[in-house]
Design a protein around this motif. Structure first.
Motif, PDB file in Angstrom:
ATOM      1  N   GLN A  79       8.434  16.302  47.387  1.00  0.00           N
ATOM      2  CA  GLN A  79       9.147  15.085  47.040  1.00  0.00           C
ATOM      3  C   GLN A  79       8.953  13.954  48.041  1.00  0.00           C
ATOM      4  O   GLN A  79       9.120  12.809  47.698  1.00  0.00           O
TER       5      GLN A  79
ATOM      6  N   THR B 133      16.752  12.830  49.789  1.00  0.00           N
ATOM      7  CA  THR B 133      16.998  11.917  48.667  1.00  0.00           C
ATOM      8  C   THR B 133      18.423  12.101  48.157  1.00  0.00           C
ATOM      9  O   THR B 133      19.031  13.166  48.372  1.00  0.00           O
TER      10      THR B 133
ATOM     11  N   GLU C 109      19.299  12.758  45.199  1.00  0.00           N
ATOM     12  CA  GLU C 109      19.292  13.906  44.292  1.00  0.00           C
ATOM     13  C   GLU C 109      19.416  15.223  45.071  1.00  0.00           C
ATOM     14  O   GLU C 109      20.179  16.114  44.680  1.00  0.00           O
ATOM     15  N   GLU C 110      18.673  15.332  46.171  1.00  0.00           N
ATOM     16  CA  GLU C 110      18.763  16.539  47.011  1.00  0.00           C
ATOM     17  C   GLU C 110      20.156  16.654  47.625  1.00  0.00           C
ATOM     18  O   GLU C 110      20.725  17.748  47.693  1.00  0.00           O
TER      19      GLU C 110
ATOM     20  N   ALA D  76      22.966  15.589  46.423  1.00  0.00           N
ATOM     21  CA  ALA D  76      23.918  15.999  45.389  1.00  0.00           C
ATOM     22  C   ALA D  76      23.832  17.496  45.107  1.00  0.00           C
ATOM     23  O   ALA D  76      24.834  18.125  44.744  1.00  0.00           O
ATOM     24  N   GLU D  77      22.658  18.079  45.285  1.00  0.00           N
ATOM     25  CA  GLU D  77      22.482  19.510  45.037  1.00  0.00           C
ATOM     26  C   GLU D  77      23.182  20.368  46.096  1.00  0.00           C
ATOM     27  O   GLU D  77      23.434  21.545  45.857  1.00  0.00           O
TER      28      GLU D  77
ATOM     29  N   ARG E 170      28.678  20.854  47.160  1.00  0.00           N
ATOM     30  CA  ARG E 170      27.861  20.360  46.036  1.00  0.00           C
ATOM     31  C   ARG E 170      28.640  19.276  45.306  1.00  0.00           C
ATOM     32  O   ARG E 170      29.835  19.384  45.141  1.00  0.00           O
TER      33      ARG E 170
END
Length: 142
Positions: free
Chosen positions: A21, A64, A66-67, A69-70, A141
């Motif tokens: 990524q 990122t 997105e990462e 949020a995971e 998370r």
């Protein structure tokens, strides 16, 4: 000569840990190898002990959104490496700053930038969140 070889080897190791990524730019690679000796790592168990002891820590996740949020460390703020500007970081208000990412490659680059800007060694999590999770420490998370 030995130091230059060490820096080159470290830069190669950092590149080997790349995620698909976020690929480093040539400037990031040069920056990481020049400043790698001045940025420092902190082991997951040492960081967990500091947090458990109530030591003030400002955690900065350079992955990122997105990462992030995971899963991320509790209380961490997200400042992706592409937006990381040492001069614009929030005031740590006496807290020790610790940077982290997935494996420690991006946080190593951010730590090198912070070290260069501040003149003092910056800390980043050895092995990143992967090592944190492998040590069975909790993540949050979204």
């Amino acid at each position: 000569m030995i130091r230059e070889t060490l820096f080159a080897g470290l830069a190669a190791a950092l590149l080997a840990a790349c995620s698909a990524q976020a690929r480093p730019s040539d400037d990031d690679i040069a920056e990481a190898s020049v400043h790698a000796a001045t940025a420092k790592t902190i082991a997951p168990d040492t960081l967990a002990a500091k947090i458990a002891a109530g030591e003030p820590i400002q955690l900065i996740d350079v992955r990122t959104p997105e990462e992030f949020a995971e899963g991320h460390l509790a209380g961490a703020i997200n400042i992706p490496l592409g937006e990381f500007d040492p001069e614009a970081l929030p005031d740590p208000q006496g807290s020790e700053r610790v940077l982290y990412c997935r494996s420690d490659r991006r946080s190593g680059i951010a730590a090198a930038r912070l070290t260069a800007a501040s003149g003092t060694p910056a800390l980043h999590l050895d092995g990143g969140i992967l090592a944190w999770e492998a040590s069975d420490f909790p993540i949050e998370r979204d």
